[in-house]
Write a protein that holds these residues in place. Structure first.
Motif, PDB file in Angstrom:
ATOM      1  N   LYS A  75      -2.525 -12.955  11.425  1.00 11.50           N
ATOM      2  CA  LYS A  75      -1.954 -12.405  12.676  1.00 11.50           C
ATOM      3  C   LYS A  75      -2.938 -12.630  13.833  1.00 11.50           C
ATOM      4  O   LYS A  75      -2.542 -12.955  14.950  1.00 11.50           O
ATOM      5  N   GLY A 182      -1.149  -6.014  -1.293  1.00 11.45           N
ATOM      6  CA  GLY A 182      -2.548  -5.599  -1.242  1.00 11.45           C
ATOM      7  C   GLY A 182      -2.681  -4.106  -1.032  1.00 11.45           C
ATOM      8  O   GLY A 182      -3.325  -3.397  -1.827  1.00 11.45           O
ATOM      9  N   SER A 203       9.925  -6.838  -6.159  1.00 15.89           N
ATOM     10  CA  SER A 203      11.034  -7.687  -6.620  1.00 15.89           C
ATOM     11  C   SER A 203      10.553  -8.596  -7.737  1.00 15.89           C
ATOM     12  O   SER A 203       9.351  -8.857  -7.880  1.00 15.89           O
ATOM     13  N   TYR A 221      13.920  -4.321  -4.789  1.00 19.98           N
ATOM     14  CA  TYR A 221      14.566  -4.229  -3.473  1.00 19.98           C
ATOM     15  C   TYR A 221      15.553  -5.366  -3.225  1.00 19.98           C
ATOM     16  O   TYR A 221      16.339  -5.314  -2.292  1.00 19.98           O
ATOM     17  N   LEU A 280      -0.509   4.439  11.319  1.00 25.07           N
ATOM     18  CA  LEU A 280      -1.941   4.437  10.967  1.00 25.07           C
ATOM     19  C   LEU A 280      -2.572   3.106  11.376  1.00 25.07           C
ATOM     20  O   LEU A 280      -2.038   2.044  11.054  1.00 25.07           O
ATOM     21  N   HIS A 325       4.426 -12.825  -0.021  1.00 24.78           N
ATOM     22  CA  HIS A 325       4.856 -12.545  -1.393  1.00 24.78           C
ATOM     23  C   HIS A 325       3.706 -12.576  -2.397  1.00 24.78           C
ATOM     24  O   HIS A 325       3.900 -12.886  -3.575  1.00 24.78           O
ATOM     25  N   VAL A 326       2.519 -12.236  -1.920  1.00 22.11           N
ATOM     26  CA  VAL A 326       1.367 -12.197  -2.840  1.00 22.11           C
ATOM     27  C   VAL A 326       1.386 -10.882  -3.613  1.00 22.11           C
ATOM     28  O   VAL A 326       1.774  -9.845  -3.076  1.00 22.11           O
TER      29      VAL A 326
END
Ligand SMILES: NC(=O)c1ccc[n+]([C@@H]2O[C@H](COP(=O)([O-])OP(=O)(O)OC[C@H]3O[C@@H](n4cnc5c(N)ncnc54)[C@H](OP(=O)(O)O)[C@@H]3O)[C@@H](O)[C@H]2O)c1
Length: 339
Positions: A75, A182, A203, A221, A280, A325-326
């Protein structure tokens, strides 16, 4: 005492005239690092030689052995979190050895094995990084560098969301979104350790993975809408935002709390439902990292590292992280040639 990659300790002030730090070695002025010179996709990552940083009076210089990869890294690379001056070294989480420290630093010695989060102006995708002592903990030796580097941001975020913000207590029910990720993976284990009833979303193979972490109930999900099978929850940990956050309000019991990591919750909606919503922004705290490391060393919490790559493969690491998707963590390792 010198236990790590120490050599040529000059026993005092770094040899450069006027330097206000203690150092093990002199003469090294450059290092390998992964930097960006412009914001953009993974192609802007550059593995190159850069000047080695020097610690100020209240900083540690750490020889990095492993750097944890987090979604915040890509990001930042894309400029989604604001635009700081460039070039910039990426990465926040590290494990390594204290190479030097400023004269005002207390509680750390040259050669100490440490892990933590870098100083604002520093980066951990590098052979060396700077860190303020309050963001750093001593790495207990049963914990290796790769697993220590996987801990800081993800585990601190899970800890602070559950305990500092939501004040999760034994017997309460918590819904953890992206429980295989994570942050989610640590959150599941911390909540179980606390004695909560833990529900996670995941998933495919992630469902069994989250069950293996100790969750009492795991919702796929892709096949089940969580709000149809979950109710009366005390705490929701929202790692996703968007419609996942919207649909989460209805599973909370009155007086419950939704803690989001990604999107400030709608306060009017929360008030109308008699619940609370908090965002948070995690803090880098060495004291909490030390507590978390104890849980890991005592076997109460496991650190799942999905992929270990050399520093020069930071692009692959970030592409994997950005896929969303880790399971668990990705870690970069830095060898004596710089990775
Ligand atoms: N505010 C803060 O201080 C703070 C701190 C840390 C992280 N964060 C943010 O929190 C988010 C999570 O971080 P992270 O490190 O845990 O990310 P991560 O490790 O990349 O999360 C990946 C996991 O998310 C799961 N997932 C994706 N979409 C999902 C969905 N709709 N429902 C359930 N699971 C889903 C994936 O499972 P599948 O493969 O099964 O889809 C995968 O296991 C990121 O956006 C990160 O930037 C914020």
């Amino acid at each position: 005492m010198c236990v790590g990659a120490c050599y040529g300790f000059d026993g005092g002030q770094a040899s450069g005239k006027g330097k206000n730090y203690m150092a093990t070695m002199t003469g090294i002025t450059t290092m390998k690092a992964v930097t960006i010179h412009r914001y953009g996709g993974p192609e802007v990552l550059s593995y190159e030689d850069v000047p080695r940083p020097e610690p100020s009076a209240d900083e540690l210089l750490v020889r990095v052995h492993a750097a944890g990869v987090n979604p915040v890294d890509w990001k930042i690379r894309e400029g989604l979190l604001g635009k700081a001056p460039l070039p910039q070294i990426l990465g926040s989480d590290f494990s390594g050895v204290v190479e030097a420290h400023g004269t005002e630093v207390k509680g750390f010695n040259i050669g100490d094995p440490v892990f933590g989060v870098v100083a604002e102006e520093s980066g951990s995708y590098a052979e060396f990084c700077l860190a303020p002592p309050k963001r750093v903990a001593i790495r207990p030796l049963p914990l290796d560098d790769v697993h220590a580097a996987a801990l800081p941001t993800a585990s601190l975020t899970a800890w602070q969301a559950l305990f500092d913000v939501a004040h999760l207590a034994a017997g309460q029910k918590v819904l953890i979104h992206a429980a295989a990720g994570g942050v989610g993976g640590f959150a599941v284990q911390f909540a179980k350790w606390k004695g909560a009833y833990v529900i996670g979303t995941a998933s495919g193979p992630g469902v069994d993975f989250v069950r293996g972490l100790g969750a009492d109930q795991v919702i796929d999900y892709h096949t089940t809408r969580f709000e149809e099978v979950v109710r009366d929850v005390d705490v929701v940990l929202d790692t996703i935002g968007g419609e996942t956050q919207e649909r989460s309000w209805q599973v909370l019991k009155r007086g419950g709390i939704l803690v989001s990591l990604v999107k400030p919750p709608d306060q009017q909606k929360a008030a109308a439902l008699g619940v609370r919503g908090e965002i948070l922004y995690s803090k880098s705290r060495g004291d909490q990292l030390a507590q978390i490391a104890e849980l890991v060393v005592s076997g109460k919490v496991k650190v799942h590292v999905e992929k270990v790559l050399p520093l020069r493969e930071a692009r692959q690491a970030q592409e994997l992280s950005q896929s969303g998707h880790v399971r668990g963590k990705i870690v970069l390792v830095i060898d004596s040639q710089g990775g």
